[in-house]
Every structure is written in C-alpha cells, then in structure tokens.
Design an enzyme around this catalytic site. Structure first.
Site: not given
Ligand code: URA
Length: 432
Positions: A82-85, A122, A170, A185, A189-190
């Site tokens: 996967d990728k995350h930005s 997304t 938050r 965070s 999830k990843k």
């Molecule tokens: N994206 C997230 O999933 N968590 C954060 O704290 C900031 C951006």
C-alpha cells in the site's frame, strides 16, 4: 480494574516516561469507555508538550493496533502493498497508483480517509463516481481481495477503533498536529492492513499538513523508525506540496485527471510522482529487482492499459455505474481567474488553492459535513510560467456563482505575478 488514568496523566504531565503497561491499560480503557474523553484529551495535550520517546511510541502504536482486528492475507498469492500520503492539494496519486500496482502483480488493501480542511481525501474523490460504495463490510473486503486483489474503502468499525476515537477527539480538541500522534495514527491503520511493504509520501511545503519542512522531515524519520520497530518494510518518499499536484483540483476533476493518467496521458509531475512511488513499492515488495525496473514496469502499466483495466474492474466491483466520464457529476458553470499583470507566476501559498475549492463548497468544513463533488479548479499555468495580464490562470467550475467571489479572493492569495522568475519548487527524494 485498571490503572487510575489520572496517574498515567500525571506521569506525562510532569515530563516522565510511560511504561508499556500504562499505555496499554489507558488505551484499552479508553476504547472500553472506562477512560473518558477528558482523561484522553489531558494525556494527549501532555504528549503534545512532552512527546513520546521511541519505546513509548512503539508501545502506543502497538496498543492502538491491538485495539481492533488485523487483516490476514496469508491465503493469497502476491505481496500485499500500500501507499499513504500525508495529504495535500490535488494529490490523486492513490487513484492511479493502486490499480497500477495491482496490474504489476501486487495486492492492495487500501483503507483511505476523507479530506478535512484544505486537503482532499481519496474516499471523497471516489464518491464523485455515481453509485460507488466506499463503506465495505469485512466480508465484501475479503471477497474483493480474493477476486480482484484490490479495494479502496473507509476504515471499518473494528479496524483500529482506538484511532477512530482518538482522531475525532484530537480534531475536536486542536491536537492533530503532534508528530507522535500523527505517526501512530497512520501506522496503526497501515499495520492493521497486514502489509508486506508500504510507501509513505511525506509532503512538505505550504499545501501540506505540516508546512514546516523540518517538522515534515522529523515526522518522516520517526515513522521510518516506527515501521522498523514493527518489521514493516517502508520506504519514505519526500515530495513538494508547494503547488497543486497535476492540473486538477476538486473531486470529479481529479477522477478525470486520474483517468488521463491511466490512459498514459497524465500531467508529467503527477505521473512522475506516481511512477516513483510505484517503483519504490515494487522494489520493496520484491516485484522488481531495481528501482529503475520497478519504475519502468509501473510506467508501462499506465501506457499499455493494464492499470486502466484493473481500475474499471474495481469500479464495477464497488458499484460505480457504466460510462464513467458521462456519469461524473460536473458543475455547470465556468469562470476564470486572470493574471493581474505581466510577469512570472509564483504559487506563494498552495494551501489557499485548497481553501479556494472549499469556498466553492468542494471540501468539508466539519467532520461529517457535506461537499459538492462537481465543483473544481483547473490550474492552467504552473509556478514559474511566464504570463500576460488578463491571461486565464485557473478555470473555475462552479454552481451558479456559489462561493465564486471567495474562491477568486483565495486564488489571489495563492498566486502572485512577480517580475523575476521565482525559485523552482523542491524536488522529490527518498529518505534513508
Ligand atoms: N492522517 C491520519 O490518519 N492520522 C493523522 O493523525 C493525520 C493524518
């Protein structure tokens, strides 16, 4: 009965170190309801002020991860990638890269988020496609991974529930921008996605979430250490968000531009960043021997139509209707933002481009609020271009002038015309 949450808060409040047991107990209590929002916000504020050291951050992330279920894809062939930005303006890389990686042999279980404030998400982009469903239950996720090797969906209720609660808190308490909280965070999830490899795109510059360059780099370095601590192969790409990525901003607009990329004719900056991240992902997951070979394979999947085929199958699987372009909901009215004088275009504040879209109703002002998928901006001139007075710089798609004046005002804050060519925007690089 667990530890008294006030004792945990007192340790961090006084600048001390939390033990893994204290962290585990506090977060478990928070998800169960024994620890209240007022306890959690006090502890988060103390973390904001005193940070978490490496061992604390590892324990915090582990406790978040263990608050829910974790996908297991051991019955599937092919690396899980996967990728995350960290987010920005016009960043639609996921829509192009995910199907391209699948076309190159990877499986991609992509849990995505929604945009908030000036950054796009997304899921919101995908929902510009009529009928497309982004809330998938676990059974549908499992069957789509088995059949297609790919989904893009929202976080399910049992995936890192600690993050769902903490992120909302938050956001409500002004505690989003803390490096350990962002790192835990995202990575919890990843990690729950059950990945073999991850590419993380950390944005810097005025349109990013952490505009301060050094803070962005610190986030990248801490996330790299954290991923190492969990044994997750992760490559960090650092890229500029000093002007919008590609030409299109706004949901339907960005889906259209993603289709251009999948037809092999996307804008160079967007295609290059997609290819770079894809090359890194293929290298990290063993699908390419070198970065060059990975990039070439990824680029080829965009040019030979194989990534587009995966994308079409994905749309069909998640309920998107028929002829995509004919069905995208685009707003009916057009105006232009014009150059006020002769000179060079300088994007001085990319965040303002995102805010200009928000003024049209194109992004969310509060969690759970609505947005208009059909409004958008087409960036006609880029940072550093020579422009003439009266030349259209941005085409604005709007609905009966709603928010148009505000949009124009924000574009005037984003773009200045200057007499000398401005410094070019920063280059993309890989960390570590
Ligand atoms: N994206 C997230 O999933 N968590 C954060 O704290 C900031 C951006």
């Amino acid at each position: 009965v667990g530890v008294d949450p006030r004792d945990v808060i007192r340790v961090k409040r006084d600048g001390g170190r939390l033990s893994p047991e204290q962290i585990q107990d506090f977060l478990k209590g928070y998800v169960d309801g024994r620890v209240h929002d007022y306890h959690a916000s006090a502890l988060l504020m103390a973390i904001f002020c005193y940070d978490l050291d490496e061992a604390e951050l590892l324990a915090w992330t582990r406790a978040m991860l263990e608050s829910g279920t974790r996908f297991d894809w051991s019955h599937l062939d092919g690396p899980i990638v996967d990728k995350h930005s960290t987010g920005g303006v016009g960043d639609k890389v996921s829509l192009v890269l995910a199907p391209a990686l699948v076309a190159c042999g990877a499986k991609v279980p992509m849990i995505s988020g929604r945009g908030l404030g000036h950054t796009g998400g997304t899921l919101d982009k995908l929902e510009a496609v009529p009928g497309l469903c982004t809330e998938l239950g676990i059974e549908r996720i499992q069957s789509q991974m088995a059949e297609l090797g790919f989904f893009i969906a929202a976080q399910t209720p049992d995936l890192v529930p600690a993050d769902r609660k903490l992120y909302a808190l938050r956001d409500a308490a002004g505690l989003v921008e803390a490096i350990p909280l962002i790192a835990s965070s995202i990575l919890s999830k990843k990690l729950a996605e059950g990945l073999d490899a991850l590419v993380l795109d950390v944005k810097f510059g005025s349109g990013s979430f952490l505009p301060d360059h050094d803070k962005g780099l610190r986030l990248a370095a801490r996330m790299a250490d954290l991923a190492k601590g969990f044994g997750l192969p992760m490559t960090v790409v650092v890229s500029s968000m000093e002007q919008p990525l590609g030409r299109m901003v706004g949901h339907a607009n960005e889906v259209n531009e993603s289709l251009d990329c999948l037809r092999g004719c996307g804008p160079k900056d967007l295609v290059d960043l997609t290819v770079r991240q894809g090359g890194e992902a293929l290298l990290a997951s063993g699908l390419a021997e070198t970065l060059d070979l990975g990039e070439a394979r990824l680029r080829n999947s965009l040019q030979n139509g194989s990534a587009m085929q995966v994308f079409q199958r994905f749309l069909k699987a998640q309920g998107g209707q028929g002829d995509l372009e004919a069905n995208l909901t685009v707003a009916p009215d057009k105006s232009h933002f014009l150059a006020p004088e002769d000179g060079y275009l300088s994007c001085v504040d990319c965040r303002e481009v995102g805010v200009a879209l928000q003024a049209l109703g194109g992004s969310r002002v509060e969690i759970g609020g609505g947005l208009d998928h059909g409004v958008g901006l087409e960036i006609l001139s880029r940072h550093g271009d020579r422009v003439e007075r009266g030349q259209p710089l941005v085409a604005i798609t709007h609905r009966a002038k709603r928010g148009l004046e505000g949009c124009q005002a924000h574009l005037a804050l984003a773009y200045h015309v200057v007499s000398e060519a401005p410094k070019p925007v920063g280059a993309t690089r890989t960390l570590g």
